[in-house]
Design an enzyme around this catalytic site. Structure first.
Site, PDB file in Angstrom:
ATOM      1  N   CYS A   4       0.841  -1.199   0.000  1.00  0.00           N
ATOM      2  CA  CYS A   4       0.000   0.000   0.000  1.00  0.00           C
ATOM      3  C   CYS A   4       0.877   1.251   0.000  1.00  0.00           C
ATOM      4  O   CYS A   4       1.694   1.448   0.915  1.00  0.00           O
ATOM      5  CB  CYS A   4      -0.921  -0.005   1.214  1.00  0.00           C
ATOM      6  SG  CYS A   4      -1.778   1.558   1.455  1.00  0.00           S
ATOM      7  N   CYS A   7       0.497   3.370   3.182  1.00  0.00           N
ATOM      8  CA  CYS A   7       1.193   2.771   4.337  1.00  0.00           C
ATOM      9  C   CYS A   7       2.696   3.057   4.233  1.00  0.00           C
ATOM     10  O   CYS A   7       3.352   3.346   5.243  1.00  0.00           O
ATOM     11  CB  CYS A   7       0.927   1.275   4.407  1.00  0.00           C
ATOM     12  SG  CYS A   7      -0.691   0.845   5.090  1.00  0.00           S
ATOM     13  N   ASP A  30      -0.888  16.507  -1.506  1.00  0.00           N
ATOM     14  CA  ASP A  30      -1.142  15.626  -2.650  1.00  0.00           C
ATOM     15  C   ASP A  30      -0.097  15.900  -3.729  1.00  0.00           C
ATOM     16  O   ASP A  30       0.244  17.050  -4.008  1.00  0.00           O
ATOM     17  CB  ASP A  30      -2.554  15.863  -3.195  1.00  0.00           C
ATOM     18  CG  ASP A  30      -3.007  14.740  -4.124  1.00  0.00           C
ATOM     19  OD1 ASP A  30      -3.911  13.979  -3.734  1.00  0.00           O
ATOM     20  OD2 ASP A  30      -2.440  14.605  -5.229  1.00  0.00           O
ATOM     21  N   HIS A  46      -4.520   1.034   8.273  1.00  0.00           N
ATOM     22  CA  HIS A  46      -4.934   0.730   6.907  1.00  0.00           C
ATOM     23  C   HIS A  46      -6.346   0.158   6.886  1.00  0.00           C
ATOM     24  O   HIS A  46      -6.621  -0.849   7.513  1.00  0.00           O
ATOM     25  CB  HIS A  46      -3.969  -0.299   6.290  1.00  0.00           C
ATOM     26  CG  HIS A  46      -4.368  -0.706   4.896  1.00  0.00           C
ATOM     27  ND1 HIS A  46      -3.793  -0.171   3.772  1.00  0.00           N
ATOM     28  CD2 HIS A  46      -5.310  -1.578   4.462  1.00  0.00           C
ATOM     29  CE1 HIS A  46      -4.359  -0.699   2.701  1.00  0.00           C
ATOM     30  NE2 HIS A  46      -5.282  -1.564   3.097  1.00  0.00           N
ATOM     31  N   ASN A  86     -13.087   9.501  -1.998  1.00  0.00           N
ATOM     32  CA  ASN A  86     -13.591   8.673  -3.091  1.00  0.00           C
ATOM     33  C   ASN A  86     -13.703   7.230  -2.645  1.00  0.00           C
ATOM     34  O   ASN A  86     -12.830   6.704  -1.952  1.00  0.00           O
ATOM     35  CB  ASN A  86     -12.642   8.777  -4.287  1.00  0.00           C
ATOM     36  CG  ASN A  86     -12.603  10.176  -4.862  1.00  0.00           C
ATOM     37  OD1 ASN A  86     -13.640  10.823  -4.983  1.00  0.00           O
ATOM     38  ND2 ASN A  86     -11.418  10.655  -5.201  1.00  0.00           N
ATOM     39  N   HIS A  97      -6.536   2.806   0.596  1.00  0.00           N
ATOM     40  CA  HIS A  97      -6.238   3.127   2.008  1.00  0.00           C
ATOM     41  C   HIS A  97      -7.012   4.413   2.253  1.00  0.00           C
ATOM     42  O   HIS A  97      -6.789   5.404   1.535  1.00  0.00           O
ATOM     43  CB  HIS A  97      -4.735   3.319   2.198  1.00  0.00           C
ATOM     44  CG  HIS A  97      -4.295   3.706   3.579  1.00  0.00           C
ATOM     45  ND1 HIS A  97      -3.264   3.060   4.259  1.00  0.00           N
ATOM     46  CD2 HIS A  97      -4.714   4.683   4.414  1.00  0.00           C
ATOM     47  CE1 HIS A  97      -3.083   3.625   5.434  1.00  0.00           C
ATOM     48  NE2 HIS A  97      -3.958   4.629   5.565  1.00  0.00           N
ATOM     49  N   HIS A  99      -8.414   7.793   2.584  1.00  0.00           N
ATOM     50  CA  HIS A  99      -7.788   9.122   2.567  1.00  0.00           C
ATOM     51  C   HIS A  99      -8.875  10.154   2.331  1.00  0.00           C
ATOM     52  O   HIS A  99      -9.794   9.934   1.551  1.00  0.00           O
ATOM     53  CB  HIS A  99      -6.683   9.221   1.513  1.00  0.00           C
ATOM     54  CG  HIS A  99      -7.072   8.751   0.148  1.00  0.00           C
ATOM     55  ND1 HIS A  99      -7.239   7.418  -0.158  1.00  0.00           N
ATOM     56  CD2 HIS A  99      -7.361   9.427  -0.987  1.00  0.00           C
ATOM     57  CE1 HIS A  99      -7.589   7.291  -1.420  1.00  0.00           C
ATOM     58  NE2 HIS A  99      -7.682   8.508  -1.955  1.00  0.00           N
ATOM     59  N   HIS A 101      -9.401  13.821   0.942  1.00  0.00           N
ATOM     60  CA  HIS A 101      -8.840  14.971   0.228  1.00  0.00           C
ATOM     61  C   HIS A 101      -9.310  16.243   0.933  1.00  0.00           C
ATOM     62  O   HIS A 101     -10.501  16.382   1.252  1.00  0.00           O
ATOM     63  CB  HIS A 101      -9.347  15.013  -1.216  1.00  0.00           C
ATOM     64  CG  HIS A 101      -8.916  13.862  -2.071  1.00  0.00           C
ATOM     65  ND1 HIS A 101      -7.825  13.927  -2.910  1.00  0.00           N
ATOM     66  CD2 HIS A 101      -9.428  12.615  -2.210  1.00  0.00           C
ATOM     67  CE1 HIS A 101      -7.695  12.765  -3.543  1.00  0.00           C
ATOM     68  NE2 HIS A 101      -8.663  11.944  -3.142  1.00  0.00           N
TER      69      HIS A 101
END
Ligand code: AMP
Ligand code: ZN
Length: 113
Positions: A4, A7, A30, A46, A86, A97, A99, A101
């Site tokens: 990942c 990770c 990002d 995770h 998303n 994993h 996240h 934004h």
């Protein structure tokens, strides 16, 4: 998870611009920004996405968001911001994993998607 990318970023095996870290999360820039400020909040644990989480993971995520709310000015988000997470193919999730934004730093489009 061994394969990942997030990770690996959290462990420091892949470089990132890390703006914040504590026991629960890291916040990084990002690599391909879609707004003047485009950050990613990565829980250290995770799991795949925003809806497949345990009660404990949900509590940790709530704590992360609470902490985020206390540092938005410092992150350049004083004018407001958008949080996006998303999930799945239709939403173009590319990293499995969780996240969040964090988009801001200027006027964002008034439509999403
Ligand atoms: P998503 O498409 O919602 O899964 O978002 C994944 C995000 O991770 C994208 O916005 C990518 O630009 C970002 N990303 C991928 N690799 C890296 C990296 N090494 N460092 C920072 N951001 C990354
Ligand atoms: Zn991971």
């Amino acid at each position: 998870m061994d394969d990942c990318i997030f990770c690996k970023i959290i462990k420091g095996d892949i470089p990132s611009t890390r703006l914040y870290e504590d026991d629960d999360m890291v916040i990084i820039k990002d690599i391909s920004p879609q707004a003047p400020v485009h950050l990613l909040l990565l829980p250290k644990e995770h799991y795949a996405n925003i809806i497949e989480m345990s009660e404990a993971q949900a509590a940790t995520l709530a704590r992360c968001l609470k902490k985020l709310s206390a540092m938005t000015d410092k992150l350049g988000l004083s004018g407001g911001f958008r949080l996006v997470s998303n999930k799945g193919k239709d939403a173009c999730q590319s990293v499995e994993h969780l996240h969040i934004h964090i988009l801001g730093g200027g006027q964002l489009a008034d439509r999403m998607g």
